[in-house]
Design a protein around this motif. Structure first.
Motif, short mmCIF file in Angstrom:
data_model
loop_
_atom_site.label_atom_id
_atom_site.label_comp_id
_atom_site.label_asym_id
_atom_site.label_seq_id
_atom_site.Cartn_x
_atom_site.Cartn_y
_atom_site.Cartn_z
N ALA A 64 54.57 53.63 28.86
CA ALA A 64 56.03 53.47 29.02
C ALA A 64 56.71 53.41 27.65
O ALA A 64 57.77 54.01 27.44
CB ALA A 64 56.33 52.21 29.83
N PHE A 65 56.09 52.69 26.73
CA PHE A 65 56.62 52.61 25.37
C PHE A 65 56.67 53.99 24.73
O PHE A 65 57.67 54.39 24.14
CB PHE A 65 55.74 51.67 24.54
N ARG A 66 55.60 54.73 24.89
CA ARG A 66 55.52 56.06 24.28
C ARG A 66 56.44 57.07 24.99
O ARG A 66 56.88 58.04 24.37
CB ARG A 66 54.08 56.56 24.32
N SER A 67 56.74 56.83 26.26
CA SER A 67 57.68 57.68 26.97
C SER A 67 59.10 57.46 26.45
O SER A 67 59.88 58.41 26.29
CB SER A 67 57.65 57.40 28.47
N ALA A 68 59.44 56.21 26.20
CA ALA A 68 60.78 55.89 25.70
C ALA A 68 60.96 56.30 24.24
O ALA A 68 62.06 56.64 23.82
CB ALA A 68 61.05 54.40 25.87
N LEU A 69 59.86 56.27 23.49
CA LEU A 69 59.90 56.60 22.06
C LEU A 69 58.85 57.66 21.75
O LEU A 69 57.84 57.38 21.09
CB LEU A 69 59.64 55.34 21.22
N PRO A 70 59.06 58.89 22.20
CA PRO A 70 58.07 59.95 21.96
C PRO A 70 57.90 60.22 20.46
O PRO A 70 58.86 60.16 19.70
CB PRO A 70 58.68 61.17 22.66
N VAL A 71 56.66 60.50 20.09
CA VAL A 71 56.33 60.81 18.69
C VAL A 71 55.41 62.02 18.67
O VAL A 71 54.44 62.08 19.43
CB VAL A 71 55.64 59.61 18.00
N PHE A 72 55.71 62.97 17.81
CA PHE A 72 54.83 64.12 17.52
C PHE A 72 54.18 63.77 16.19
O PHE A 72 54.78 63.90 15.14
CB PHE A 72 55.67 65.38 17.45
N ASP A 73 52.91 63.31 16.26
CA ASP A 73 52.30 62.59 15.15
C ASP A 73 52.23 63.35 13.83
O ASP A 73 52.70 62.87 12.79
CB ASP A 73 50.89 62.14 15.54
N VAL A 74 51.59 64.51 13.83
CA VAL A 74 51.30 65.18 12.55
C VAL A 74 52.56 65.57 11.79
O VAL A 74 52.68 65.30 10.59
CB VAL A 74 50.35 66.38 12.76
N SER A 108 41.21 60.72 15.70
CA SER A 108 42.64 60.89 15.90
C SER A 108 43.42 60.30 14.73
O SER A 108 44.35 60.92 14.21
CB SER A 108 43.08 60.21 17.21
N TRP A 109 43.04 59.10 14.32
CA TRP A 109 43.70 58.47 13.17
C TRP A 109 43.48 59.30 11.90
O TRP A 109 44.40 59.40 11.06
CB TRP A 109 43.17 57.04 12.98
N THR A 113 45.89 62.23 7.64
CA THR A 113 45.72 63.31 6.66
C THR A 113 46.56 64.55 6.99
O THR A 113 46.75 65.41 6.12
CB THR A 113 44.25 63.74 6.59
N THR A 114 47.03 64.66 8.24
CA THR A 114 47.74 65.82 8.80
C THR A 114 46.81 67.01 9.01
O THR A 114 47.28 68.12 9.25
CB THR A 114 48.96 66.26 7.95
N SER A 115 45.50 66.82 8.96
CA SER A 115 44.54 67.88 9.24
C SER A 115 44.17 67.85 10.71
O SER A 115 43.65 66.84 11.21
CB SER A 115 43.28 67.71 8.38
N ASN A 116 44.42 68.94 11.41
CA ASN A 116 44.17 68.99 12.85
C ASN A 116 42.70 69.07 13.22
O ASN A 116 42.37 69.01 14.41
CB ASN A 116 44.91 70.18 13.46
N ILE A 117 41.80 69.16 12.26
CA ILE A 117 40.38 69.24 12.58
C ILE A 117 39.91 67.95 13.26
O ILE A 117 39.03 67.97 14.12
CB ILE A 117 39.53 69.55 11.31
N PRO A 159 41.33 74.42 21.94
CA PRO A 159 41.70 75.67 21.24
C PRO A 159 43.06 75.59 20.55
O PRO A 159 43.25 76.20 19.49
CB PRO A 159 41.72 76.71 22.37
N MET A 160 44.02 74.84 21.12
CA MET A 160 45.33 74.70 20.49
C MET A 160 45.20 74.03 19.13
O MET A 160 45.74 74.51 18.13
CB MET A 160 46.27 73.89 21.38
N TYR A 161 44.48 72.91 19.09
CA TYR A 161 44.32 72.20 17.82
C TYR A 161 43.46 73.01 16.83
O TYR A 161 43.71 72.98 15.63
CB TYR A 161 43.69 70.82 18.04
N TRP A 162 42.48 73.73 17.35
CA TRP A 162 41.66 74.59 16.49
C TRP A 162 42.52 75.69 15.87
O TRP A 162 42.41 75.96 14.67
CB TRP A 162 40.53 75.19 17.31
N GLY A 163 43.40 76.26 16.67
CA GLY A 163 44.31 77.29 16.15
C GLY A 163 45.26 76.74 15.11
O GLY A 163 45.54 77.40 14.10
N ARG A 164 45.75 75.53 15.33
CA ARG A 164 46.64 74.90 14.34
C ARG A 164 45.90 74.66 13.03
O ARG A 164 46.45 74.87 11.94
CB ARG A 164 47.20 73.58 14.88
N TRP A 165 44.65 74.22 13.13
CA TRP A 165 43.88 73.96 11.91
C TRP A 165 43.60 75.26 11.15
O TRP A 165 43.73 75.30 9.92
CB TRP A 165 42.57 73.26 12.27
#
Length: 278
Positions: A60-70, A135-136, A141-145, A200-206
């Protein structure tokens, strides 16, 4: 804010209110059933209730305050929207959720005498703890690997859970097998989504970041960054890639969490077979 983003965010908030209401009603219903449950079964469901609270209120907290981490994107300009807060809430909530499944699997395995289920119940929480560590790593680091490893571990954990439930299937009462089948079906869909879409999405981003020669942050730099930098965005193109998984995650997964506290007491096949026919 674009109409599509505003509608999506409003939907997330409405679902969060619905989920909290459902949890409160489920909590009251569980205590009304207390006299009908064996003491050990009620104690386990009370743990399910507490762990579900961590997941329901965290989502619920994350729904009210969405975050796109990287990319450090947020909806509201507040320190509560910072990545360090959002990721901390997510870590706690996700560990609560996987602990619910471990407890459920442990109860069924104990009732049916399944060694496969018992071993899986011990493994899945440490597996997700490792996934949260990766995940952390990605968030800092902003590395999607790291997300590739994280999501792969979630997929493997779900596959292990499904395999364990399939192994338990012949030992369980026939009247409880439809519920087991539903859990397995949900698990298979989740595993397919993880390995065919999410990983595959995260692999493609990396790969794209590597091709562009992206400079990643060190862990220390990343910790400073997630604690003090966030960018407010209401653009559809910034959030579109996150909408599908966030919507499903903050709705269907939460409903499963709430439902687990009402799972029937497992009835082994031997017990069911001994009952007289009516």
């Amino acid at each position: 804010m674009t109409i599509s983003v505003a509608t999506w965010w409003s939907l997330l908030c409405a679902v969060a209110v619905f989920n909290i209401s459902a949890w409160l009603l489920s909590s009251a219903a569980l205590y009304r059933r207390q006299a009908q449950l064996p003491a050990e079964a009620f104690a386990l469901r009370r743990w399910q209730l507490l762990l579900s609270a961590g997941y329901v209120f965290g989502c619920a907290f994350r729904s009210a305050l969405p975050v796109f981490d990287v990319p450090r994107l947020v909806m509201l300009d507040s320190w509560l929207s910072s990545v360090v807060v959002g990721r901390s809430v997510a870590t706690f909530a996700e560990l609560c959720f996987v602990a619910q499944w471990a407890l459920m699997l442990r109860e069924i395995s104990h009732s049916t005498g399944s060694q496969v289920g018992r071993k899986a119940a011990v493994l899945i929480v440490p597996m997700i703890a490792v996934a949260e560590t990766f995940s952390w790593y990605s968030v800092l680091t902003t590395s999607n690997i790291g997300h590739v490893v994280e999501e792969s571990l979630w997929g493997l954990c779900a596959a292990l859970l499904v395999a364990s439930l399939i192994a338990i299937w012949p030992r369980l009462s026939p009247r409880q097998r439809p519920l087991l089948a539903a859990w397995c079906a949900c698990g298979v869909v989740y595993v397919l989504f993880m390995f065919m879409v999410d990983v595959p999405m995260y692999w493609g981003r990396w790969l794209a970041d590597e091709a562009a020669g992206r400079n990643y942050l060190s862990l220390q730099q990343g910790l400073m960054d997630v604690s003090g930098r966030w960018t407010v965005s209401h653009r559809l193109q910034d959030w579109q890639s996150e909408m599908t998984w966030m919507t499903a995650y903050f709705s269907v997964a939460v409903w499963l969490s709430i439902a687990l506290m009402h799972a029937p007491v497992p009835a082994p096949l031997t017990t069911a077979a001994a009952e007289p026919r009516r």
